[in-house]
Design a protein around this motif. Structure first.
Motif, PDB file in Angstrom:
ATOM      1  N   ALA A 149      10.782 -12.502   0.177  1.00  0.00           N
ATOM      2  CA  ALA A 149      10.409 -13.774   0.783  1.00  0.00           C
ATOM      3  C   ALA A 149      10.054 -13.555   2.248  1.00  0.00           C
ATOM      4  CB  ALA A 149      11.554 -14.782   0.637  1.00  0.00           C
ATOM      5  N   VAL A 150      11.070 -13.545   3.116  1.00  0.00           N
ATOM      6  CA  VAL A 150      10.824 -13.355   4.549  1.00  0.00           C
ATOM      7  C   VAL A 150      10.536 -11.889   4.860  1.00  0.00           C
ATOM      8  CG1 VAL A 150      11.830 -13.549   6.846  1.00  0.00           C
ATOM      9  CG2 VAL A 150      12.214 -15.342   5.159  1.00  0.00           C
ATOM     10  N   MET A 151      11.284 -11.005   4.267  1.00  0.00           N
ATOM     11  CA  MET A 151      11.084  -9.573   4.486  1.00  0.00           C
ATOM     12  C   MET A 151      10.493  -8.978   3.209  1.00  0.00           C
ATOM     13  SD  MET A 151      13.613  -6.933   6.413  1.00  0.00           S
ATOM     14  CE  MET A 151      14.849  -6.817   5.169  1.00  0.00           C
ATOM     15  N   ARG A 152       9.190  -8.796   3.214  1.00  0.00           N
ATOM     16  CA  ARG A 152       8.474  -8.393   2.011  1.00  0.00           C
ATOM     17  C   ARG A 152       8.387  -6.868   1.902  1.00  0.00           C
ATOM     18  NH1 ARG A 152       6.509 -12.716  -0.231  1.00  0.00           N
ATOM     19  NH2 ARG A 152       4.944 -11.629  -1.451  1.00  0.00           N
ATOM     20  N   ARG A 153       8.530  -6.393   0.679  1.00  0.00           N
ATOM     21  CA  ARG A 153       8.487  -4.951   0.405  1.00  0.00           C
ATOM     22  C   ARG A 153       7.245  -4.613  -0.421  1.00  0.00           C
ATOM     23  NH1 ARG A 153      12.758  -7.281  -1.315  1.00  0.00           N
ATOM     24  NH2 ARG A 153      12.410  -6.790  -3.480  1.00  0.00           N
ATOM     25  N   ALA A 154       6.756  -3.412  -0.204  1.00  0.00           N
ATOM     26  CA  ALA A 154       5.619  -2.929  -0.983  1.00  0.00           C
ATOM     27  C   ALA A 154       6.112  -2.432  -2.338  1.00  0.00           C
ATOM     28  CB  ALA A 154       4.913  -1.800  -0.244  1.00  0.00           C
ATOM     29  N   THR A 155       5.309  -2.657  -3.347  1.00  0.00           N
ATOM     30  CA  THR A 155       5.597  -2.151  -4.685  1.00  0.00           C
ATOM     31  C   THR A 155       5.159  -0.691  -4.771  1.00  0.00           C
ATOM     32  OG1 THR A 155       3.423  -2.753  -5.523  1.00  0.00           O
ATOM     33  CG2 THR A 155       5.181  -4.431  -5.701  1.00  0.00           C
ATOM     34  N   PRO A 156       5.635   0.030  -5.770  1.00  0.00           N
ATOM     35  CA  PRO A 156       5.128   1.394  -5.965  1.00  0.00           C
ATOM     36  C   PRO A 156       3.603   1.417  -6.144  1.00  0.00           C
ATOM     37  CG  PRO A 156       7.141   1.096  -7.226  1.00  0.00           C
ATOM     38  CD  PRO A 156       6.759  -0.265  -6.674  1.00  0.00           C
ATOM     39  N   GLU A 157       3.072   0.385  -6.792  1.00  0.00           N
ATOM     40  CA  GLU A 157       1.617   0.306  -6.965  1.00  0.00           C
ATOM     41  C   GLU A 157       0.908   0.130  -5.625  1.00  0.00           C
ATOM     42  OE1 GLU A 157       3.749  -0.545 -10.576  1.00  0.00           O
ATOM     43  OE2 GLU A 157       3.820  -1.686  -8.711  1.00  0.00           O
ATOM     44  N   GLN A 158       1.507  -0.661  -4.729  1.00  0.00           N
ATOM     45  CA  GLN A 158       0.921  -0.809  -3.391  1.00  0.00           C
ATOM     46  C   GLN A 158       0.987   0.499  -2.621  1.00  0.00           C
ATOM     47  OE1 GLN A 158       3.154  -4.430  -2.163  1.00  0.00           O
ATOM     48  NE2 GLN A 158       1.132  -5.164  -1.487  1.00  0.00           N
ATOM     49  N   HIS A 159       2.066   1.240  -2.772  1.00  0.00           N
ATOM     50  CA  HIS A 159       2.155   2.550  -2.116  1.00  0.00           C
ATOM     51  C   HIS A 159       1.010   3.443  -2.590  1.00  0.00           C
ATOM     52  CE1 HIS A 159       6.772   2.218  -1.305  1.00  0.00           C
ATOM     53  NE2 HIS A 159       6.054   1.441  -0.525  1.00  0.00           N
ATOM     54  N   ASP A 160       0.790   3.458  -3.907  1.00  0.00           N
ATOM     55  CA  ASP A 160      -0.294   4.270  -4.455  1.00  0.00           C
ATOM     56  C   ASP A 160      -1.647   3.798  -3.928  1.00  0.00           C
ATOM     57  OD1 ASP A 160       1.556   5.721  -5.920  1.00  0.00           O
ATOM     58  OD2 ASP A 160       1.191   4.623  -7.790  1.00  0.00           O
ATOM     59  N   GLN A 161      -1.848   2.485  -3.875  1.00  0.00           N
ATOM     60  CA  GLN A 161      -3.106   1.926  -3.388  1.00  0.00           C
ATOM     61  C   GLN A 161      -3.344   2.323  -1.934  1.00  0.00           C
ATOM     62  OE1 GLN A 161      -3.251  -2.372  -3.372  1.00  0.00           O
ATOM     63  NE2 GLN A 161      -5.417  -2.422  -2.851  1.00  0.00           N
ATOM     64  N   MET A 162      -2.313   2.191  -1.107  1.00  0.00           N
ATOM     65  CA  MET A 162      -2.455   2.559   0.301  1.00  0.00           C
ATOM     66  C   MET A 162      -2.769   4.041   0.446  1.00  0.00           C
ATOM     67  SD  MET A 162       0.393   0.281   2.325  1.00  0.00           S
ATOM     68  CE  MET A 162       1.624  -0.064   1.083  1.00  0.00           C
ATOM     69  N   ALA A 163      -2.100   4.873  -0.342  1.00  0.00           N
ATOM     70  CA  ALA A 163      -2.341   6.313  -0.268  1.00  0.00           C
ATOM     71  C   ALA A 163      -3.771   6.658  -0.683  1.00  0.00           C
ATOM     72  CB  ALA A 163      -1.339   7.049  -1.155  1.00  0.00           C
ATOM     73  N   GLU A 164      -4.299   5.925  -1.647  1.00  0.00           N
ATOM     74  CA  GLU A 164      -5.653   6.182  -2.131  1.00  0.00           C
ATOM     75  C   GLU A 164      -6.718   5.676  -1.165  1.00  0.00           C
ATOM     76  OE1 GLU A 164      -8.357   4.570  -5.764  1.00  0.00           O
ATOM     77  OE2 GLU A 164      -6.360   5.305  -6.293  1.00  0.00           O
ATOM     78  N   GLU A 165      -6.477   4.526  -0.565  1.00  0.00           N
ATOM     79  CA  GLU A 165      -7.493   3.870   0.258  1.00  0.00           C
ATOM     80  C   GLU A 165      -7.483   4.260   1.728  1.00  0.00           C
ATOM     81  OE1 GLU A 165      -7.660  -0.287  -2.337  1.00  0.00           O
ATOM     82  OE2 GLU A 165      -6.775  -0.314  -0.342  1.00  0.00           O
ATOM     83  N   CYS A 166      -6.381   4.819   2.203  1.00  0.00           N
ATOM     84  CA  CYS A 166      -6.215   5.010   3.653  1.00  0.00           C
ATOM     85  C   CYS A 166      -5.948   6.458   4.025  1.00  0.00           C
ATOM     86  CB  CYS A 166      -5.057   4.159   4.162  1.00  0.00           C
ATOM     87  SG  CYS A 166      -5.269   2.412   3.821  1.00  0.00           S
ATOM     88  N   ASP A 167      -6.383   6.801   5.224  1.00  0.00           N
ATOM     89  CA  ASP A 167      -6.048   8.102   5.799  1.00  0.00           C
ATOM     90  C   ASP A 167      -4.692   8.034   6.512  1.00  0.00           C
ATOM     91  OD1 ASP A 167      -8.582   9.627   5.313  1.00  0.00           O
ATOM     92  OD2 ASP A 167      -9.386   7.899   6.410  1.00  0.00           O
ATOM     93  N   LEU A 168      -4.322   6.824   6.943  1.00  0.00           N
ATOM     94  CA  LEU A 168      -3.100   6.594   7.702  1.00  0.00           C
ATOM     95  C   LEU A 168      -2.698   5.146   7.502  1.00  0.00           C
ATOM     96  CD1 LEU A 168      -1.153   7.398  10.172  1.00  0.00           C
ATOM     97  CD2 LEU A 168      -2.949   6.396  11.581  1.00  0.00           C
ATOM     98  N   VAL A 169      -1.385   4.888   7.422  1.00  0.00           N
ATOM     99  CA  VAL A 169      -0.889   3.510   7.342  1.00  0.00           C
ATOM    100  C   VAL A 169       0.093   3.289   8.491  1.00  0.00           C
ATOM    101  CG1 VAL A 169       0.407   1.832   5.976  1.00  0.00           C
ATOM    102  CG2 VAL A 169      -1.182   3.400   4.838  1.00  0.00           C
ATOM    103  N   ILE A 170      -0.093   2.180   9.187  1.00  0.00           N
ATOM    104  CA  ILE A 170       0.806   1.757  10.259  1.00  0.00           C
ATOM    105  C   ILE A 170       1.539   0.537   9.763  1.00  0.00           C
ATOM    106  CG2 ILE A 170       0.966   0.875  12.626  1.00  0.00           C
ATOM    107  CD1 ILE A 170      -1.755   2.330  13.133  1.00  0.00           C
ATOM    108  N   GLY A 171       2.862   0.552   9.841  1.00  0.00           N
ATOM    109  CA  GLY A 171       3.659  -0.574   9.398  1.00  0.00           C
ATOM    110  C   GLY A 171       4.323  -1.263  10.567  1.00  0.00           C
TER     111      GLY A 171
END
Length: 71
Positions: free
Chosen positions: A45-67
């Motif tokens: 809700a307030v503190m949202r977490r990435a799913t394993p699928e989102q982790h995979d998507q970020m790894a595929e689409e990005c050279d770097l992720v800033i959180g």
């Protein structure tokens, strides 16, 4: 970072969006051809977490992720 794709992950906490926005603005000044993709966690809700699928998507689409988290 020239020509790279940067993911900006926000967990939904107040203020984090401002830190990511400022980071994006400053990096765009230094690297005009940089590309950004915005992400927000799919779980929680307030503190949202990435799913394993989102982790995979970020790894595929990005050279770097800033959180960002904030309050």
């Amino acid at each position: 970072l020239a020509g790279k794709t940067i993911g900006l992950f926000w967990n939904g906490k107040n203020g984090g969006q401002y830190g990511l926005s400022r980071t994006k603005e400053n990096l765009q000044r230094l690297y005009p051809d940089i590309r950004f993709v915005d992400y927000i966690g799919a779980h929680g809700a307030v503190m949202r977490r990435a799913t394993p699928e989102q982790h995979d998507q970020m790894a595929e689409e990005c050279d770097l992720v800033i959180g960002a988290t904030a309050d």
